[in-house]
Design a protein around this motif. Structure first.
Motif, PDB file in Angstrom:
ATOM      1  N   ALA A  68       0.844  -1.204   0.000  1.00 33.36           N
ATOM      2  CA  ALA A  68       0.000   0.000   0.000  1.00 33.36           C
ATOM      3  C   ALA A  68       0.879   1.254   0.000  1.00 33.36           C
ATOM      4  CB  ALA A  68      -0.923   0.004   1.219  1.00 33.36           C
ATOM      5  N   ARG A  69       1.914   1.248   0.809  1.00 36.22           N
ATOM      6  CA  ARG A  69       2.841   2.394   0.856  1.00 36.22           C
ATOM      7  C   ARG A  69       3.456   2.653  -0.513  1.00 36.22           C
ATOM      8  NH1 ARG A  69       8.523   0.962   3.154  1.00 36.22           N
ATOM      9  NH2 ARG A  69       8.316  -0.196   1.209  1.00 36.22           N
ATOM     10  N   ASP A  70       3.910   1.604  -1.153  1.00 40.36           N
ATOM     11  CA  ASP A  70       4.565   1.768  -2.457  1.00 40.36           C
ATOM     12  C   ASP A  70       3.574   2.215  -3.530  1.00 40.36           C
ATOM     13  OD1 ASP A  70       6.882   1.003  -1.271  1.00 40.36           O
ATOM     14  OD2 ASP A  70       6.892  -1.034  -2.075  1.00 40.36           O
ATOM     15  N   ASN A  78       0.608   9.796  -1.663  1.00 39.25           N
ATOM     16  CA  ASN A  78       1.256   9.636  -0.363  1.00 39.25           C
ATOM     17  C   ASN A  78       1.317  10.940   0.422  1.00 39.25           C
ATOM     18  OD1 ASN A  78       3.086  10.272  -2.497  1.00 39.25           O
ATOM     19  ND2 ASN A  78       4.813   9.934  -1.139  1.00 39.25           N
ATOM     20  N   ARG A  79       1.443  12.073  -0.280  1.00 43.42           N
ATOM     21  CA  ARG A  79       1.511  13.352   0.417  1.00 43.42           C
ATOM     22  C   ARG A  79       0.124  13.887   0.734  1.00 43.42           C
ATOM     23  NH1 ARG A  79       5.969  16.782   0.083  1.00 43.42           N
ATOM     24  NH2 ARG A  79       7.883  15.670  -0.367  1.00 43.42           N
ATOM     25  N   THR A  84      -6.373   3.281   4.322  1.00 43.71           N
ATOM     26  CA  THR A  84      -6.224   1.829   4.209  1.00 43.71           C
ATOM     27  C   THR A  84      -7.255   1.201   5.141  1.00 43.71           C
ATOM     28  OG1 THR A  84      -4.372   2.161   5.725  1.00 43.71           O
ATOM     29  CG2 THR A  84      -3.814   1.590   3.476  1.00 43.71           C
ATOM     30  N   VAL A  85      -8.088   0.340   4.578  1.00 45.23           N
ATOM     31  CA  VAL A  85      -9.226  -0.207   5.332  1.00 45.23           C
ATOM     32  C   VAL A  85      -9.325  -1.711   5.124  1.00 45.23           C
ATOM     33  CG1 VAL A  85     -11.749  -0.173   5.580  1.00 45.23           C
ATOM     34  CG2 VAL A  85     -10.561   1.915   4.907  1.00 45.23           C
ATOM     35  N   ILE A  86      -9.588  -2.433   6.210  1.00 44.42           N
ATOM     36  CA  ILE A  86      -9.973  -3.852   6.098  1.00 44.42           C
ATOM     37  C   ILE A  86     -11.320  -4.001   6.800  1.00 44.42           C
ATOM     38  CG2 ILE A  86      -9.445  -6.240   6.703  1.00 44.42           C
ATOM     39  CD1 ILE A  86      -6.490  -5.555   6.674  1.00 44.42           C
ATOM     40  N   ASN A  87     -12.344  -4.367   6.048  1.00 40.87           N
ATOM     41  CA  ASN A  87     -13.662  -4.611   6.635  1.00 40.87           C
ATOM     42  C   ASN A  87     -13.724  -6.048   7.119  1.00 40.87           C
ATOM     43  OD1 ASN A  87     -14.757  -2.012   6.040  1.00 40.87           O
ATOM     44  ND2 ASN A  87     -14.972  -2.633   3.905  1.00 40.87           N
TER      45      ASN A  87
END
Ligand code: 5GP
Ligand code: ZN
Length: 114
Positions: A68-70, A78-79, A84-87
């Motif tokens: 996710a970061r990349d 990114n700025r 980021t979500v996990i249901n």
């Protein structure tokens, strides 16, 4: 794991716009995007949900965040920021029972989520 669409995507039995792959994970565009960037990042091992995680999954699930970061960097969100979500389960609205990290960005997002 019977009838898992995300396992089918991993095995290329079902098509998806794949944007990244390594030995632990696969990332592809969400079919029904809720933001200009909406990517799903999944472990290659079939894990139904966070409830079904074991210690053995620690590395694979940690990897989802590095991906996710990349990807956030690649999409230049990114700025400006991203979510980021996990249901997990019914109340959270989980609809596919193979763990997936949503990476959402490219627009301001409200909090708390609806
Ligand atoms: P959940 O509601 O379980 O957190 O998220 C499931 C996500 O998977 C939804 O955002 C939905 O649009 C996406 N999705 C469902 N089926 C498919 C599919 O066949 N292909 C792709 N690329 N995304 C899917
Ligand atoms: Zn699966």
């Amino acid at each position: 794991m019977p009838n898992c669409i995300f396992c089918d995507i991993i095995q290329r039995k079902m098509s998806a716009k794949i944007v990244f792959e390594d030995s632990y994970s696969l990332a592809f565009e969400d079919i029904n995007p809720k933001a200009p960037t909406h990517i799903l990042i999944i472990p290659k091992r079939h894990i139904e949900s966070v409830n079904a995680m074991t210690e053995e999954d620690e590395l694979a699930l940690g990897r989802l965040f590095l991906v996710a970061r990349d990807l956030a960097q690649e999409r230049k969100i990114n700025r400006s920021g991203f979510r980021t979500v996990i249901n997990t389960g019914h109340n959270a609205g989980q609809s596919v029972f193979h763990v997936h990290l949503h990476l959402l960005g490219g627009r301001p997002m409200a909090w708390p989520p609806g």
